[in-house]
Design a protein around this motif. Sequence first.
Motif, PDB file in Angstrom:
ATOM      1  N   ARG B  97      -4.071   0.356  12.534  1.00  0.00           N
ATOM      2  CA  ARG B  97      -4.402  -0.008  13.901  1.00  0.00           C
ATOM      3  C   ARG B  97      -5.331   1.017  14.540  1.00  0.00           C
ATOM      4  NH1 ARG B  97      -0.352  -1.951  18.701  1.00  0.00           N
ATOM      5  NH2 ARG B  97      -1.921  -1.887  20.349  1.00  0.00           N
ATOM      6  N   LYS B  98      -5.121   2.276  14.203  1.00  0.00           N
ATOM      7  CA  LYS B  98      -5.961   3.321  14.801  1.00  0.00           C
ATOM      8  C   LYS B  98      -7.414   3.150  14.390  1.00  0.00           C
ATOM      9  CE  LYS B  98      -2.145   6.515  14.637  1.00  0.00           C
ATOM     10  NZ  LYS B  98      -1.508   6.653  13.321  1.00  0.00           N
ATOM     11  N   VAL B  99      -7.607   2.762  13.118  1.00  0.00           N
ATOM     12  CA  VAL B  99      -8.979   2.521  12.666  1.00  0.00           C
ATOM     13  C   VAL B  99      -9.534   1.302  13.387  1.00  0.00           C
ATOM     14  CG1 VAL B  99     -10.396   1.939  10.667  1.00  0.00           C
ATOM     15  CG2 VAL B  99      -8.488   3.515  10.409  1.00  0.00           C
ATOM     16  N   ALA B 100      -8.679   0.276  13.547  1.00  0.00           N
ATOM     17  CA  ALA B 100      -9.143  -0.969  14.164  1.00  0.00           C
ATOM     18  C   ALA B 100      -9.572  -0.734  15.605  1.00  0.00           C
ATOM     19  CB  ALA B 100      -8.042  -2.021  14.098  1.00  0.00           C
ATOM     20  N   GLU B 101      -8.890   0.178  16.282  1.00  0.00           N
ATOM     21  CA  GLU B 101      -9.268   0.423  17.668  1.00  0.00           C
ATOM     22  C   GLU B 101     -10.631   1.081  17.765  1.00  0.00           C
ATOM     23  OE1 GLU B 101      -5.767   2.396  18.964  1.00  0.00           O
ATOM     24  OE2 GLU B 101      -4.776   0.517  19.521  1.00  0.00           O
ATOM     25  N   GLU B 102     -11.063   1.701  16.673  1.00  0.00           N
ATOM     26  CA  GLU B 102     -12.385   2.332  16.684  1.00  0.00           C
ATOM     27  C   GLU B 102     -13.456   1.424  16.089  1.00  0.00           C
ATOM     28  OE1 GLU B 102     -11.908   6.030  14.679  1.00  0.00           O
ATOM     29  OE2 GLU B 102     -10.398   6.696  16.122  1.00  0.00           O
ATOM     30  N   GLY B 103     -13.050   0.297  15.531  1.00  0.00           N
ATOM     31  CA  GLY B 103     -14.042  -0.623  14.970  1.00  0.00           C
ATOM     32  C   GLY B 103     -13.874  -0.784  13.474  1.00  0.00           C
ATOM     33  N   ILE B 104     -13.925  -2.037  13.040  1.00  0.00           N
ATOM     34  CA  ILE B 104     -13.708  -2.288  11.607  1.00  0.00           C
ATOM     35  C   ILE B 104     -14.954  -2.884  10.957  1.00  0.00           C
ATOM     36  CG2 ILE B 104     -11.223  -2.653  11.830  1.00  0.00           C
ATOM     37  CD1 ILE B 104     -11.861  -5.683  11.663  1.00  0.00           C
ATOM     38  N   GLU B 105     -16.079  -2.829  11.643  1.00  0.00           N
ATOM     39  CA  GLU B 105     -17.281  -3.468  11.116  1.00  0.00           C
ATOM     40  C   GLU B 105     -17.618  -2.956   9.714  1.00  0.00           C
ATOM     41  OE1 GLU B 105     -20.664  -3.078  13.591  1.00  0.00           O
ATOM     42  OE2 GLU B 105     -21.772  -4.636  12.512  1.00  0.00           O
ATOM     43  N   ASN B 106     -17.538  -1.623   9.583  1.00  0.00           N
ATOM     44  CA  ASN B 106     -17.834  -0.992   8.298  1.00  0.00           C
ATOM     45  C   ASN B 106     -17.006  -1.563   7.170  1.00  0.00           C
ATOM     46  OD1 ASN B 106     -19.771   0.822   8.334  1.00  0.00           O
ATOM     47  ND2 ASN B 106     -18.501   2.529   9.043  1.00  0.00           N
ATOM     48  N   GLY B 121     -10.032 -13.083   0.396  1.00  0.00           N
ATOM     49  CA  GLY B 121      -8.927 -12.180   0.669  1.00  0.00           C
ATOM     50  C   GLY B 121      -8.551 -12.189   2.142  1.00  0.00           C
ATOM     51  N   LEU B 122      -7.317 -11.794   2.421  1.00  0.00           N
ATOM     52  CA  LEU B 122      -6.825 -11.837   3.798  1.00  0.00           C
ATOM     53  C   LEU B 122      -6.940 -10.464   4.448  1.00  0.00           C
ATOM     54  CD1 LEU B 122      -3.703 -13.767   2.721  1.00  0.00           C
ATOM     55  CD2 LEU B 122      -5.442 -14.710   4.226  1.00  0.00           C
ATOM     56  N   VAL B 123      -7.070 -10.471   5.762  1.00  0.00           N
ATOM     57  CA  VAL B 123      -7.166  -9.216   6.495  1.00  0.00           C
ATOM     58  C   VAL B 123      -5.935  -9.088   7.385  1.00  0.00           C
ATOM     59  CG1 VAL B 123      -8.620  -7.826   7.996  1.00  0.00           C
ATOM     60  CG2 VAL B 123      -9.651  -9.541   6.522  1.00  0.00           C
ATOM     61  N   GLY B 124      -5.396  -7.898   7.473  1.00  0.00           N
ATOM     62  CA  GLY B 124      -4.267  -7.654   8.364  1.00  0.00           C
ATOM     63  C   GLY B 124      -4.380  -6.273   8.978  1.00  0.00           C
ATOM     64  N   LEU B 125      -3.698  -6.097  10.101  1.00  0.00           N
ATOM     65  CA  LEU B 125      -3.658  -4.761  10.712  1.00  0.00           C
ATOM     66  C   LEU B 125      -2.255  -4.215  10.528  1.00  0.00           C
ATOM     67  CD1 LEU B 125      -5.508  -4.939  14.134  1.00  0.00           C
ATOM     68  CD2 LEU B 125      -6.393  -4.315  11.898  1.00  0.00           C
ATOM     69  N   ILE B 126      -2.159  -2.891  10.442  1.00  0.00           N
ATOM     70  CA  ILE B 126      -0.836  -2.296  10.357  1.00  0.00           C
ATOM     71  C   ILE B 126      -0.544  -1.568  11.655  1.00  0.00           C
ATOM     72  CG2 ILE B 126       0.502  -0.501   9.240  1.00  0.00           C
ATOM     73  CD1 ILE B 126      -0.561  -1.434   6.640  1.00  0.00           C
ATOM     74  N   ASP B 127       0.510  -2.018  12.279  1.00  0.00           N
ATOM     75  CA  ASP B 127       0.932  -1.418  13.538  1.00  0.00           C
ATOM     76  C   ASP B 127       2.037  -0.432  13.179  1.00  0.00           C
ATOM     77  OD1 ASP B 127       1.052  -1.026  16.201  1.00  0.00           O
ATOM     78  OD2 ASP B 127       2.429  -2.686  16.601  1.00  0.00           O
ATOM     79  N   GLY B 128       1.962   0.756  13.728  1.00  0.00           N
ATOM     80  CA  GLY B 128       3.004   1.720  13.394  1.00  0.00           C
ATOM     81  C   GLY B 128       2.537   2.654  12.289  1.00  0.00           C
ATOM     82  N   ASP B 129       3.504   3.179  11.546  1.00  0.00           N
ATOM     83  CA  ASP B 129       3.178   4.192  10.551  1.00  0.00           C
ATOM     84  C   ASP B 129       2.454   3.563   9.367  1.00  0.00           C
ATOM     85  OD1 ASP B 129       3.017   6.230   8.789  1.00  0.00           O
ATOM     86  OD2 ASP B 129       5.047   6.991   9.177  1.00  0.00           O
ATOM     87  N   PHE B 130       1.189   3.897   9.251  1.00  0.00           N
ATOM     88  CA  PHE B 130       0.355   3.276   8.213  1.00  0.00           C
ATOM     89  C   PHE B 130       0.876   3.600   6.819  1.00  0.00           C
ATOM     90  CE2 PHE B 130      -3.403   3.820   5.387  1.00  0.00           C
ATOM     91  CZ  PHE B 130      -3.725   2.490   5.263  1.00  0.00           C
ATOM     92  N   GLU B 131       1.097   4.895   6.562  1.00  0.00           N
ATOM     93  CA  GLU B 131       1.477   5.281   5.200  1.00  0.00           C
ATOM     94  C   GLU B 131       2.853   4.755   4.830  1.00  0.00           C
ATOM     95  OE1 GLU B 131       0.751   9.309   3.898  1.00  0.00           O
ATOM     96  OE2 GLU B 131      -1.100   9.254   5.072  1.00  0.00           O
ATOM     97  N   LYS B 132       3.722   4.770   5.803  1.00  0.00           N
ATOM     98  CA  LYS B 132       5.068   4.289   5.511  1.00  0.00           C
ATOM     99  C   LYS B 132       5.029   2.810   5.116  1.00  0.00           C
ATOM    100  CE  LYS B 132       9.651   4.240   7.476  1.00  0.00           C
ATOM    101  NZ  LYS B 132      10.345   4.054   8.753  1.00  0.00           N
ATOM    102  N   THR B 133       4.215   2.060   5.849  1.00  0.00           N
ATOM    103  CA  THR B 133       4.102   0.641   5.524  1.00  0.00           C
ATOM    104  C   THR B 133       3.482   0.444   4.146  1.00  0.00           C
ATOM    105  OG1 THR B 133       3.758   0.270   7.853  1.00  0.00           O
ATOM    106  CG2 THR B 133       3.320  -1.576   6.401  1.00  0.00           C
ATOM    107  N   MET B 134       2.463   1.220   3.857  1.00  0.00           N
ATOM    108  CA  MET B 134       1.792   1.043   2.576  1.00  0.00           C
ATOM    109  C   MET B 134       2.701   1.445   1.411  1.00  0.00           C
ATOM    110  SD  MET B 134      -1.075  -0.386   2.990  1.00  0.00           S
ATOM    111  CE  MET B 134      -1.699  -0.293   1.335  1.00  0.00           C
ATOM    112  N   TYR B 135       3.492   2.464   1.618  1.00  0.00           N
ATOM    113  CA  TYR B 135       4.357   2.930   0.537  1.00  0.00           C
ATOM    114  C   TYR B 135       5.693   2.200   0.507  1.00  0.00           C
ATOM    115  CZ  TYR B 135       1.349   6.713  -0.986  1.00  0.00           C
ATOM    116  OH  TYR B 135       0.319   7.421  -1.518  1.00  0.00           O
ATOM    117  N   HIS B 136       5.888   1.320   1.487  1.00  0.00           N
ATOM    118  CA  HIS B 136       7.167   0.632   1.581  1.00  0.00           C
ATOM    119  C   HIS B 136       7.368  -0.290   0.391  1.00  0.00           C
ATOM    120  CE1 HIS B 136      10.658  -1.133   3.319  1.00  0.00           C
ATOM    121  NE2 HIS B 136      10.113  -2.312   3.433  1.00  0.00           N
TER     122      HIS B 136
END
Lengths: 448, 364
Positions: B97-106, B121-136
Motif C-alpha cells: 500500500r505504501k508503494v501504491a500511495e506513491e504511484g504504481i505506474e512503474n 495476471g491479477l493485481v492486488g494491494l497489500i494493506d498492513g504488514d507487507f512482509e508478513k503477508t508475503m511470508y504468510h
Amino acid sequence: MQRFHELDLHDIEKQLSEHFKKSSDFLSKNVVIADQEFRAYYMETLVDFPTTLSSINHAASGNENGSFQNMFSPFEEEASMSLDEICDHILHGKLVLFSTEGMAAVMEPEHTDISRSVSAPESENPLQSAYDAFTEDINKNIGLLRKKMISDDLVIERRETGTRSTKKIAMIYLEGIAQAKVIESIRNMLEQNKDKELTTVRDLMSILGHPKFSITPTYISSELPGEMVQNLMNGKVVILIDQFSFAFAFPAIISDLWSTTLDVNYPYLFQVFLRTVRAIGALLAITLPGLYIVLNSVNPELLRIQLAITVAKSREGVPYPSLIEMLLVMLLLEMIIEATIRLPKNIGPTITMIGGILLGQAIVQAKLVSNLLIIILVASAIANFVLAGYMNTTGTRMYKYVVMLISSFFGIWGLEAAMIWIILYFASLSTCSVPYLSLSVKGKASDE
Amino acid sequence: MNMRIAKALIVTLVMLLLLPGCWDTKDINKQYLPVVMGVGKGATEKYKVILQIPDALGRTQILEKESKSISKAIDLIRTDSEKSIELVHLRLLLIDRKVAEEGIENIINFAVRANDISIKGLVGLIDGDFEKTMYHQISPTPEISSYDFFSQDAGWTPNQSIVRIWEAYQNQNSYTEDMAIPMLKNGERTLFTFKGTAVMRNDRMVGTLSKEETLLFNLFKGKYTGGTIEVAQNTSVLIQDAHIKHQTQWSEKGPSIQTNVVLDVVITESPEGKGNRVIEKEMQEELSQQFNKTVRKIQSLKSDVLGIGMIFRPQLSEEKIKEWKTKWFPKLEQNINVRVNVLNEIYFKESANNNENQEQMIKK
C-alpha cells in the motif's frame, strides 16, 4: 495341336532337353495313350504325372472311335509351337506331348498339391465379417472375389509382367463405379512397365509409378476378400499378384488412415464413433511426443501451474534434456515393436512383459526418464496402433520424429508448422491421378 | 561443384534450424516458476521484490531482493538462485500500500513490458504488514492456488473487486476511467482477508471502498452473480440479475447522470411476517441511499473508478476528454435509483390478512 515335320520335332525335342539341362526336376517320359506312343515333357515338381496320365487314358478309352484331336480336346491348350513358347508352358506347369508321328500338344495337367487351401486370416482380426482370407493362388483369389460379388460389372483383367521371370497379376474393378481416369492411369502404367520384374510389393509400386519416398502408403493392402469387395464398391481398383496372399487396392486416400472398410458391418453410429476415435488417435500419435517436448522445455507457460509443478517434480533428477530423453525411450519402444512383430506367438508376451513392465518400471526408478514421459509414450503408442492397418501406423511412427525435432527447436510454433507441413505434403500427393486429400474415389462424387 | 552447393545448402539449413530456434531453452525442472510477485518498499533501496514459488508438496519457496528497479531485483534473485527464474506463470502481482500511495505506474508498465509476464495476471494491494503477508503460509492448503483467491472459478465473490494487469494498464492510461484495486491482508485461518477496494487516481491510491461499497463497483462492472446483500433486520437477498441503464445529460453546469439499477433478487433469509413487497420497498430505499452515498464518496476522491467517463465519452470532444478527470468529473451530478424485483414467491406464504398488514406497513 500342331503338326510338325518329323525332323523339326526331333530338333525341338533336342533343344528342349538342352534348355532345361540345369533343371533337375525337368523330366521326359515315354507314354502310351490310346495305343499311340508319345513323349511327355514336364516339370516333376509342378505336374502330378500319374494322375494326369490316368485321366487322359480314361478320356481316351471313353472316346473309342474319336480322332486324335477329339481325344485331347478336354485338356488341350491353344498353342503355337515355337521353342520359347514351349519352354514357357513347361515353366508354367503344363505338360507337353510329342507323338512319334510329328504331333505336338500342350495340355493342362493335374497339378501337384503345393498351394494351400483357403483359411482364416493371419494378420488381421476381423469382427463380424467373413473369415476367409486370400491364399497364394491368384485363381483362387479371383474366385473368392467373384463369389463375394456376383455382378456383371466386375471386370477382371489378367496380365503378366516381367521378362526374366513372369508374374501373373490381375487388375479388378467395378465398371461404372471406379473412375475411368483411375483405371486408365493404372492400365497405362502396367502397360508401359510390363517388362519390369515383379517380386515384391515395392516392385508393384514402381511399376505403377508411385513415389519412392512417401510417409503414407499409397495403397491399401489386406488379406480379407470382404474388405477388398468393399474397396471395389468404394471405387478403388484392386490388384492381385500371383503367389501373394494380399490384395492391393488403389489409390489410398486420406480417409483410409482411419477407416477400415469392415466398419460398414456395424451400425452407422458405431461406425462414426469408431472412425472418430481413430482420427483422434492419428492426431494424438503425431502430436503427443512433440507436445511433451514443447511443454517441458520450450513453452512451460502453456501448462496450468498445478500441472507445471507436478511435471517439474516428476522430471527432477533426470539428467538429459527432454529431446534426448524422448528419443531414448522412443528408440526402445520402436525396438520392442519391431521385436514382437516377427516373434512366434508364444514368445511375444514374454517380450511385452520384459519390455513393457520391467523396463518401464526400471527406467523410471533409475531416474533416466520422467514418469510423465512414460505416460505420454504409452498414450502415443496406443494412439498409433488405433490407426487402420499396419502400413498407416508406420508412416505416423516416422513422422512423429519430424514433429519432435521441429518442436524442440521452435516450440509450439514448430509443432503447428509441422502439422501444417504434413497437410501441405498430403495436399501435394496424388496417386493414380486422384488427390490424396479426397474423401471418396467413387466415379460420381467429385471432391475437386 | 554441384556437390559443394548441396553440402553448403545442407549446412545452411541445419544452421538455420538451430540458430533462430529455441536452442537455449531450459527444461521445466530447471526453472523456478513463481506465481506471486510482491513489490514493496525496500529498507535501503526503492523496491523490494518477493517471489513465491510453489512446489509439488504444497510448500512455498520465497525469494527476495532489493533494488532500484524491479527487473534488476529479479535479476539479482536469478543470480543467487540455482535454477532459472521464469515469470511465465506469474498470476498475482501484489503491491504494498505504501508503494501504491506513491504511484504504481512503474510497476504496471514493467509488468506489461516484460515479455514473460502474462497480462492476464491479477493485481492486488497489500494493506498492513507487507512482509508478513508475503511470508504468510497456512498449511495444509497448497500455496499453488494463492491466486485462486481471485479466480472466478474458485474463491471469488462479488464482494471482491478484481483487476488484471492489462486492465490496470488501460485504466492508468485512460482519460476517462480510473482503476480500483482489491486490498488484501494476511488472514489468520485463510491465506488472505479481503479488506476492501483501493481507489486510485491515475496511478496513485487516494482512498478505499469497503466491502459493501465494492458491491456497487462490481454491479457497475457487471460482475454481480451470486452476490448477497444484507438489508436491515435480518433480511438477506441473493442477486440473480442486474440491469443498469444510464440517462446522461450535459447542461451548462456540466454533466449529470441518472442511473437506474434494476435488481432481480431471491430472498434467502427474512424475518417472519415480512412480505416481499415490504422487502422490496426497504431494499430500494436502503440501497438507493447507500449507493448515492458511495457515489458521493467516490466523487470526493476525484477518482472515476466507476468509469462514468466511458459513458460520456461518445459525447465528449477531444479537449473535453482530456479535461474529464480534472474539470468535468468533479462537476458531475450522479443520482442512483434502485428498483428491486423479488423473484421467489415459494418460500414465504402470504395470507390475505397479512397482505393488508403489509399495506399498512408500507404506508407507515
